[in-house]
Scaffold this motif. Structure first.
Motif, PDB file in Angstrom:
ATOM      1  N   VAL A   1       0.897  -1.373   0.208  1.00 26.10           N
ATOM      2  CA  VAL A   1      -0.285  -0.163  -0.043  1.00 26.10           C
ATOM      3  C   VAL A   1       0.875   1.177   0.097  1.00 26.10           C
ATOM      4  N   ALA A   2       1.977   1.250   0.714  1.00 30.11           N
ATOM      5  CA  ALA A   2       2.977   2.569   1.012  1.00 30.11           C
ATOM      6  C   ALA A   2       3.673   2.122  -0.463  1.00 30.11           C
ATOM      7  N   TYR A   3       4.045   1.906  -0.914  1.00 28.81           N
ATOM      8  CA  TYR A   3       3.876   1.777  -2.630  1.00 28.81           C
ATOM      9  C   TYR A   3       3.442   2.056  -3.319  1.00 28.81           C
ATOM     10  N   VAL A   4       2.119   1.853  -3.605  1.00 29.14           N
ATOM     11  CA  VAL A   4       1.255   2.411  -4.328  1.00 29.14           C
ATOM     12  C   VAL A   4       1.004   4.064  -3.820  1.00 29.14           C
ATOM     13  N   LEU A   5       1.220   4.324  -2.805  1.00 29.71           N
ATOM     14  CA  LEU A   5       0.965   5.475  -2.360  1.00 29.71           C
ATOM     15  C   LEU A   5       1.822   6.292  -3.335  1.00 29.71           C
ATOM     16  N   ILE A   6       2.907   6.270  -2.426  1.00 32.05           N
ATOM     17  CA  ILE A   6       4.116   6.380  -3.047  1.00 32.05           C
ATOM     18  C   ILE A   6       4.093   6.958  -4.497  1.00 32.05           C
ATOM     19  N   PHE A   7       3.901   5.787  -5.653  1.00 30.10           N
ATOM     20  CA  PHE A   7       3.905   5.842  -6.608  1.00 30.10           C
ATOM     21  C   PHE A   7       2.394   7.268  -7.280  1.00 30.10           C
ATOM     22  N   LEU A   8       1.688   6.964  -6.535  1.00 27.86           N
ATOM     23  CA  LEU A   8       0.562   8.058  -6.941  1.00 27.86           C
ATOM     24  C   LEU A   8       0.948   9.586  -6.357  1.00 27.86           C
ATOM     25  N   SER A   9       1.544   9.964  -5.190  1.00 27.71           N
ATOM     26  CA  SER A   9       2.280  10.793  -4.935  1.00 27.71           C
ATOM     27  C   SER A   9       3.077  11.398  -6.030  1.00 27.71           C
ATOM     28  N   ILE A  10       4.173  10.528  -6.639  1.00 26.67           N
ATOM     29  CA  ILE A  10       5.090  11.048  -8.000  1.00 26.67           C
ATOM     30  C   ILE A  10       3.695  11.504  -8.859  1.00 26.67           C
ATOM     31  N   VAL A  11       2.956  10.862  -9.084  1.00 29.81           N
ATOM     32  CA  VAL A  11       1.872  11.308 -10.153  1.00 29.81           C
ATOM     33  C   VAL A  11       2.100  13.017  -9.880  1.00 29.81           C
ATOM     34  N   VAL A  12       0.840  13.154  -8.574  1.00 35.24           N
ATOM     35  CA  VAL A  12       0.697  13.710  -8.190  1.00 35.24           C
ATOM     36  C   VAL A  12       1.909  14.800  -8.033  1.00 35.24           C
ATOM     37  N   TYR A  13       2.990  15.036  -7.980  1.00 38.86           N
ATOM     38  CA  TYR A  13       3.781  15.755  -7.739  1.00 38.86           C
ATOM     39  C   TYR A  13       3.803  16.543  -8.559  1.00 38.86           C
ATOM     40  N   ASN A  14       4.707  15.398 -10.415  1.00 43.08           N
ATOM     41  CA  ASN A  14       4.851  16.733 -11.201  1.00 43.08           C
ATOM     42  C   ASN A  14       3.257  16.172 -12.619  1.00 43.08           C
ATOM     43  N   TRP A  15       2.235  16.744 -11.931  1.00 44.57           N
ATOM     44  CA  TRP A  15       0.967  16.673 -12.302  1.00 44.57           C
ATOM     45  C   TRP A  15       1.062  17.807 -13.323  1.00 44.57           C
ATOM     46  N   HIS A  16       2.048  18.975 -13.011  1.00 43.06           N
ATOM     47  CA  HIS A  16       2.362  19.959 -14.038  1.00 43.06           C
ATOM     48  C   HIS A  16       2.893  20.253 -15.010  1.00 43.06           C
ATOM     49  N   LEU A  17       4.172  19.950 -14.767  1.00 42.86           N
ATOM     50  CA  LEU A  17       5.082  19.359 -15.775  1.00 42.86           C
ATOM     51  C   LEU A  17       4.708  18.402 -16.848  1.00 42.86           C
TER      52      LEU A  17
END
Length: 307
Positions: free
Chosen positions: A276-292
């Motif tokens: 679950v933690a790895y899924v969340l961190i991957f999701l956070s990467i997408v969210v973090y770079n969404w503007h790019l």
């Protein structure tokens, strides 16, 4: 066609870094400090050769730039340079220990959260602005870290130490705008060597370190040249044409390969909390770079309209 070379260079750099657990695990019987000493020694030797051949003009230019600084500025730069060198040394040493003695997953997780952690520290230390999606990504990363800690507290602490030391190193690097990164690496490696070499040789007898053989020297040579100098050089080449944001997204190739190696090759397992933690961190990467990502889509759409 021209831009493809720079994309390939960036991808190649992060793919190379992604396979770094192989040479590290190949010498896992040796002490982390011993691996560290030889990695720095070979990397420094390779960097010196590079500076005296392909980077001679950059070396001369940076030296003139440094001499033109005021006395106070030079002292500040030397202080930051020494701090950056110690941070890099600590980061390398700890990463070697984590991969060989804790898990490849812990080492991989540290570099997944590192860019997001760097942004948070940039906000706290340098008062840099963060977008809403980046704050959301930081929140998701915090939840992910808490889940990892519930499954392996030691692994979480080690991951955070690796990520934090490298994040502070990246922040320190921002003080050297206009200086060539290979030149900076040469200076930092020199300082690291001057600090580590005496300590290593003085503690060698008490530590009962194994004598280096041909296999060990070959693997640490590969670490110093193939996994240190070469990917950095490729990364610098890519940055000539690619934006730092694009390279920042591509850098996630590195820990993703690490994770793949951890599960498929080294046979490591993950608990339900970690999954679950790895899924969340991957999701956070997408969210973090969404503007790019959104900016990239707009650029493609504009280019299509022009054509």
């Amino acid at each position: 066609m021209k831009i493809n070379r720079y994309y390939l260079a960036a991808i190649a750099a992060f793919v190379i870094w992604g396979f770094i657990p192989f040479p590290l695990r190949a010498v896992s019987d040796y002490a982390s400090s011993q691996i560290m000493f030889y990695r720095i020694s070979f990397a420094l030797l390779g960097t010196i050769i590079l500076l005296l051949t392909l980077k001679r003009k950059a070396l001369q230019s940076d030296w003139q730039k440094f001499r033109s600084e005021s006395g106070l500025s030079r002292r500040k730069l030397l202080t930051v340079m020494t701090t950056a060198s110690l941070l890099l040394s600590f980061n390398w040493l700890l990463f070697i220990y984590v991969v060989n003695k804790v898990s490849v997953q812990a080492g991989s997780f540290s570099y997944l959260i590192c860019p997001i952690l760097t942004s948070l520290l940039g906000y706290l230390v340098l008062s840099e602005k963060l977008l809403r999606n980046q704050w959301l990504a930081i929140s998701l990363s915090a939840v992910s870290c808490s889940l990892v800690a519930s499954g392996s507290f030691l692994g979480m602490v080690m991951s955070l130490l690796v990520a934090t030391s490298y994040a502070f190193y990246l922040i320190a690097q921002r003080k050297f705008q206009g200086y060539d990164k290979i030149v900076l690496l040469g200076v930092q490696l020199s300082i690291s060597f001057l600090v580590i070499a005496p300590w290593y040789w003085l503690t060698l007898p008490a530590g009962g370190a194994m004598l280096p053989d041909g296999h060990f020297l070959t693997q640490t040579l590969i670490l110093g040249v193939i996994f240190t100098i070469l990917p950095l050089f490729l990364n610098l080449f890519a940055l000539k044409e690619l934006s730092s944001g694009t390279v920042g997204i591509l850098m996630y190739i590195n820990p993703l390969i690490n994770f793949t190696m951890a599960f498929l090759y080294f046979g490591e397992m993950a608990s339900p909390q970690q999954v679950v933690a790895y899924v969340l961190i991957f999701l956070s990467i997408v969210v973090y770079n969404w503007h790019l990502v959104s900016a990239g889509r707009k650029s493609v759409a504009v280019a299509a309209e022009i054509k």
